[in-house]
Design an enzyme around this catalytic site. Structure first.
Site, PDB file in Angstrom:
ATOM      1  N   CYS A   5       0.835  -1.211   0.000  1.00  0.00           N
ATOM      2  CA  CYS A   5       0.000   0.000   0.000  1.00  0.00           C
ATOM      3  C   CYS A   5       0.866   1.256   0.000  1.00  0.00           C
ATOM      4  O   CYS A   5       0.536   2.258  -0.655  1.00  0.00           O
ATOM      5  CB  CYS A   5      -0.916   0.024   1.223  1.00  0.00           C
ATOM      6  SG  CYS A   5      -2.003  -1.408   1.305  1.00  0.00           S
TER       7      CYS A   5
ATOM      8  N   ARG B 103      -7.796  -4.436  -3.213  1.00  0.00           N
ATOM      9  CA  ARG B 103      -7.357  -3.258  -3.993  1.00  0.00           C
ATOM     10  C   ARG B 103      -8.330  -3.066  -5.152  1.00  0.00           C
ATOM     11  O   ARG B 103      -8.126  -3.608  -6.235  1.00  0.00           O
ATOM     12  CB  ARG B 103      -5.932  -3.464  -4.516  1.00  0.00           C
ATOM     13  CG  ARG B 103      -4.930  -3.693  -3.415  1.00  0.00           C
ATOM     14  CD  ARG B 103      -3.521  -3.912  -3.917  1.00  0.00           C
ATOM     15  NE  ARG B 103      -2.760  -4.545  -2.856  1.00  0.00           N
ATOM     16  CZ  ARG B 103      -2.235  -3.911  -1.814  1.00  0.00           C
ATOM     17  NH1 ARG B 103      -2.344  -2.610  -1.720  1.00  0.00           N
ATOM     18  NH2 ARG B 103      -1.589  -4.564  -0.856  1.00  0.00           N
TER      19      ARG B 103
HETATM   20  C1  BEZ Z   1       0.569  -4.601   1.874  1.00  0.00           C
HETATM   21  O1  BEZ Z   1       1.769  -4.857   1.875  1.00  0.00           O
HETATM   22  O2  BEZ Z   1       0.131  -3.523   1.482  1.00  0.00           O
HETATM   23  C2  BEZ Z   1      -0.376  -5.634   2.338  1.00  0.00           C
HETATM   24  C3  BEZ Z   1      -0.106  -6.960   2.074  1.00  0.00           C
HETATM   25  C4  BEZ Z   1      -0.959  -7.946   2.526  1.00  0.00           C
HETATM   26  C5  BEZ Z   1      -2.089  -7.584   3.241  1.00  0.00           C
HETATM   27  C6  BEZ Z   1      -2.373  -6.253   3.476  1.00  0.00           C
HETATM   28  C7  BEZ Z   1      -1.521  -5.274   3.017  1.00  0.00           C
END
Ligand code: BEZ
Length: 238
Positions: free
Chosen positions: A55, A138
């Site tokens: 993110c 997402r």
């Molecule tokens: C992330 O790295 O943004 C992420 C990865 C897995 C679950 C939630 C966020």
């Protein structure tokens, strides 16, 4: 017998639907969606959680490209099911501490919605229980100036979005509207565009034999040139 979770209704807005309405608190003040964005294209997107790596890479990229999207009349609005103070702290950390792929001192100026109740996330089909009950996937909603959903892309938690594609979609949707054409696989501004299928055999035959700029692969598949400059004139003048 179904469990309570299975009975819960998760709506999934579709292409051609009016963007579901909501009021929300964001890092840039309160918003009334999509009313505040009428007259603009908008990308409404969700991310799973603040203070997570994928993110963070995405937010830095969105912020870095905000001006490029603005130049094609497109605003950005983010959402996660975190609270406002988490959002503020995360965006401050990004600005003050994170240097990533040549991006640093990145200030996120577009609104990030707090949605701890998951009200908006559920309305937009951003909570997909097979992936996570507690985090939004997402999601990317492309919404036109009349508030109609024109394209939707969902990515799982583990995969960051392709920003070339998000930009290509916004430009392609506007080009399709402006010039009444369709766009072939992997289309980019400057590539040939698809002319709507002829309504009758006679028209199709005429087209195939015509010596003008149109090229027909068969009666149902004709393309023509649409210069790149015309695309940018149309999408950047608005
Ligand atoms: C992330 O790295 O943004 C992420 C990865 C897995 C679950 C939630 C966020």
């Amino acid at each position: 017998m179904e469990t309570k979770q299975e009975q819960e209704v998760f709506s999934m807005p579709r292409i051609g639907d009016n963007a579901p309405e909501f009021k929300a608190v964001t890092t840039q003040g309160n918003i009334n969606f999509p009313g505040d964005y009428k007259g603009n294209w908008v990308i409404l997107f969700s991310h799973p959680a603040d203070f997570t790596p994928v993110c963070t890479s995405e937010f830095m990229t969105f912020a870095n490209l905000e001006q490029k999207f603005a130049e094609v009349n497109c605003k950005l609005v983010g959402l996660s099911v975190d609270g406002l103070y988490s959002h503020i702290a995360w965006l401050r950390t990004i600005k003050e501490k994170i240097e990533y792929k040549g991006m640093k001192n990145i200030e996120v100026k577009f609104p990030l919605i707090e949605d701890i109740t998951m009200e908006v996330a559920k309305k937009y089909g951003m909570i997909q229980p097979g992936e996570s009950n507690t985090k939004a996937v997402r999601a990317v909603f492309f919404i036109d100036p009349k508030g109609i959903i024109r394209a939707v892309i969902y990515y799982p938690l583990s995969l960051g979005r392709n920003f070339d594609e998000l930009y290509r979609v916004i430009v392609a949707l506007q080009a399709a509207d402006e010039f009444g054409v369709a766009l072939p696989a992997d289309w980019r501004p400057g590539d040939d565009v698809i002319v709507p299928t002829a309504g009758s055999c006679g028209v199709a035959k005429e087209r195939m034999e015509s010596k003008d700029e149109m090229h027909c692969y068969d009666w149902f598949f004709c393309t023509k040139k649409l210069p790149e400059a015309k695309i940018w004139d149309a999408v950047k003048k608005k």
